[in-house]
Design an enzyme around this catalytic site. Structure first.
Site, PDB file in Angstrom:
ATOM      1  N   ARG A 150       0.867  -1.090  -0.326  1.00 41.04           N
ATOM      2  CA  ARG A 150      -0.236   0.319   0.464  1.00 41.04           C
ATOM      3  C   ARG A 150       0.963   1.012  -0.034  1.00 41.04           C
ATOM      4  NH1 ARG A 150      -3.015  -3.730   2.578  1.00 41.04           N
ATOM      5  NH2 ARG A 150      -4.561  -4.220   1.195  1.00 41.04           N
ATOM      6  N   ASP A 200      -0.014  -7.065  -2.593  1.00 38.48           N
ATOM      7  CA  ASP A 200      -1.324  -6.525  -3.363  1.00 38.48           C
ATOM      8  C   ASP A 200      -2.058  -6.194  -3.458  1.00 38.48           C
ATOM      9  OD1 ASP A 200      -3.669  -5.758  -1.471  1.00 38.48           O
ATOM     10  OD2 ASP A 200      -2.403  -6.518   0.235  1.00 38.48           O
ATOM     11  N   HIS A 246      -6.585 -10.305  -3.665  1.00 33.98           N
ATOM     12  CA  HIS A 246      -6.056  -9.163  -3.565  1.00 33.98           C
ATOM     13  C   HIS A 246      -4.374  -8.925  -4.618  1.00 33.98           C
ATOM     14  CE1 HIS A 246      -7.452  -7.374   0.001  1.00 33.98           C
ATOM     15  NE2 HIS A 246      -7.248  -8.738   0.805  1.00 33.98           N
ATOM     16  N   GLU A 270      -9.471 -13.114   2.576  1.00 33.59           N
ATOM     17  CA  GLU A 270     -10.203 -11.937   1.760  1.00 33.59           C
ATOM     18  C   GLU A 270     -10.206 -11.969   0.435  1.00 33.59           C
ATOM     19  OE1 GLU A 270     -10.341  -8.461   4.177  1.00 33.59           O
ATOM     20  OE2 GLU A 270      -8.231  -8.234   3.481  1.00 33.59           O
ATOM     21  N   TRP A 278      -5.977 -14.021  11.825  1.00 30.21           N
ATOM     22  CA  TRP A 278      -5.754 -12.218  11.934  1.00 30.21           C
ATOM     23  C   TRP A 278      -7.778 -12.132  12.163  1.00 30.21           C
ATOM     24  CZ3 TRP A 278      -8.378  -9.248   8.734  1.00 30.21           C
ATOM     25  CH2 TRP A 278      -9.735  -9.542   8.057  1.00 30.21           C
TER      26      TRP A 278
HETATM   27  C1  ACM Z   1      -5.610  -9.469   6.662  1.00 31.14           C
HETATM   28  O1  ACM Z   1      -5.531  -8.107   7.621  1.00 31.14           O
HETATM   29  N1  ACM Z   1      -6.432  -8.861   5.797  1.00 31.14           N
HETATM   30  C2  ACM Z   1      -5.123 -10.493   6.916  1.00 31.14           C
END
Ligand code: ACM
Ligand code: ZN
Length: 505
Positions: free
Chosen positions: A137, A166, A231, A295, A361
């Site tokens: 990022r 990402d 991602h 995600e 996480w």
């Molecule tokens: C995460 O915070 N998406 C691993």
């Protein structure tokens, strides 16, 4: 009272004081020459208040000795014996000697090198004491990464979890696919904190080797993270044919979760994955590769003829099982190169790959489930260990929402979830302090988010749990904060201290 962070497992005070002098001789067994060299640099550059040798030249001076002690256990433990005559650091191997030197480095920064005699016997509670940095990022320079890595070592952290790819940037050079960095390493202009910045850059293989060597000297294992199957927008911007729809795409400039991911029904995806992962395995000497796995929306897969055909062919019930199948393929590639796979807890959905370790996480649940199934886990629940969350509920620079992770909250974390049996707990390798950098545009801001919360976490990861006391930690932190200041760290400060300083970042 001592001021060492993380607190050693045991300290005995003795009578007397050792006066460290400038250019104090360091004698080291040949296998500890690297540690001796670093210690000499630290003492010369950081302990600038050390007096010159008082004794006339030729007279006996106290020395620092780094010695091997065969009777000690293998690993990271050490003994540091300080008497008025000299300093003895002993361990079975270089890692232990290194941590003895780090403790001495901290002690040498106070009281002009006048150190109370004491005997420290120390070893860590957890083997995985990490920090994850998102360099996707926001890109951070090699020079700054070295400063950050040295601070990890200063806190006896030993895993640099390097988030390299990402949606918003592909940051690692891959010889086979130069387009990944040519196209994938730049995100568009955007406004953050009122400033427009065009963010980009990547690490060449030479850069990565430089970082690896810097970490090796400091006994830090680098865990590279290459995100899949989600991602992946930066990679898909360069190779739209690896998606379900064919694109076209741009490197993402928004933050979020995006529906376009690698197509799991396209053979080309797995050729790409194999080529990329093999270069990563060959570059990074550590035993782990992190493949992300978090995600990943299943929208495209459910609609994609190729993905649906793959599910049918492989007898997979749903897209979650398709993700497991995808992740197992990654594990096979890594295993052929002798590497272990680790991924975020979503890799549990649809069945966990046989040798995979899990990074939990989304709370502790995934870690508990994986440990009960006999898999190794690294506990990184956002509620305690996400340092991109706000420091306080008061005025703070823009950060990712969610719970406040105050210094007290971080310090109160225990990586071993309640309810695990001792056998299950043995699968908890440790934990990390993590930071996602969407709202962290500068090195100064990154330091503001990390320190001293990562100092608190370092104690959670290293020190015995018994007797932990936040008030007592805060006392030690007063002295430790001066060390951070001496190392030019833009640490977060409590409200009452802030008034005295110009607000940064
Ligand atoms: C995460 O915070 N998406 C691993
Ligand atoms: Zn597809």
């Amino acid at each position: 009272m001592h001021t060492i962070i993380p607190a050693p497992a045991s300290i005995e005070s003795k009578a007397g004081v050792f006066q460290l002098e400038r250019d104090c001789p360091i004698e080291a067994a040949p296998e500890f020459s690297g540690e001796a060299k670093l210690l000499a640099v630290w003492l010369a550059s950081e302990s600038t208040s050390l007096p010159r040798a008082a004794s006339p030249s030729g007279a006996k001076r106290g020395a620092i000795r780094l010695v091997r002690d065969e009777s000690m256990r293998d690993g990271e433990g050490y003994r540091l014996d300080i008497s008025s005559e000299g300093i003895l650091i002993s361990a079975k191997g270089p890692a232990g000697v290194f941590y003895g030197c780090v403790t001495l480095r901290q002690l040498a920064m106070e009281n002009s090198g006048s150190i109370q005699a004491m005997l420290i016997a120390d070893e860590p509670r957890f083997s995985w004491r990490g920090s994850m940095l998102d360099t996707s990022r926001n890109f951070f320079s090699v020079a700054f990464l070295k400063k950050y890595i040295d601070l990890l070592a200063f806190h006896k952290l030993n895993r640099f979890h390097w988030h390299l790819t990402d949606d918003q940037g592909w940051r690692i050079e891959i010889d086979r696919y130069p387009e990944l960095t040519k196209i994938g390493s730049w995100r568009g202009d955007r406004r953050i904190h009122g400033e427009v910045r065009r963010n980009g850059g990547f690490y060449s293989k030479a850069d990565v080797r430089e970082i690896l060597e810097y970490c090796r000297e400091r006994h830090i294992v680098v865990v590279p993270e290459i995100e899949m199957p989600g991602h992946a927008m930066a990679a898909l911007a360069a190779f739209p044919g690896l998606s379900c729809t064919g694109g076209s795409f741009e490197v993402e400039d928004r933050f979020g979760i995006f529906e376009d991911v690698y197509c799991a029904g396209n053979d080309e995806t797995f050729v790409f994955m194999k080529n990329v992962l093999e270069e990563v395995c060959d570059l990074f000497p550590g035993p782990w590769v992190h493949i992300g796995g978090d995600e990943c929306p299943k929208t495209r897969w459910n609609a994609c003829p190729k993905c649906r055909a793959a599910m049918k062919r492989e007898g997979l019930k749903n897209a979650e099982e398709l993700q497991s199948w995808f992740v197992r393929k990654a594990e096979t590639i890594l295993a052929a190169r002798g590497k272990m796979m680790i991924g975020w807890d979503e890799i549990l959905e649809g069945g966990l790959a046989p040798g995979a370790a899990v990074m939990s996480w989304r709370g502790e649940k995934g870690g508990i489930e994986a440990a009960r199934a006999g898999h190794d886990v690294v506990m990184t629940p956002g509620e305690w260990t996400y340092l991109d969350h706000y420091n306080t509920s008061g005025p703070e620079p823009l950060a990712i929402g969610g719970d406040v992770v105050s210094l007290a909250k971080a310090y109160g974390y225990d990586p071993v979830p309640a309810g695990l049996t001792p056998g299950e707990s043995s699968h908890v390798l440790g934990s990390e302090g993590l930071i996602w950098t969407e709202y962290v545009p500068t090195p100064a801001h990154l330091e503001y988010m990390l320190w001293p919360r990562l100092s608190a976490l370092s104690e959670v990861f290293w020190s015995p749990k018994e007797g932990r006391d936040f008030k007592e930690f805060q006392q030690r932190l007063k002295e430790h904060a001066k060390r951070l200041d001496a190392l030019d760290v833009n640490r977060w400060r409590p409200q009452e201290e802030r008034a005295k300083f110009k607000e940064r970042p």
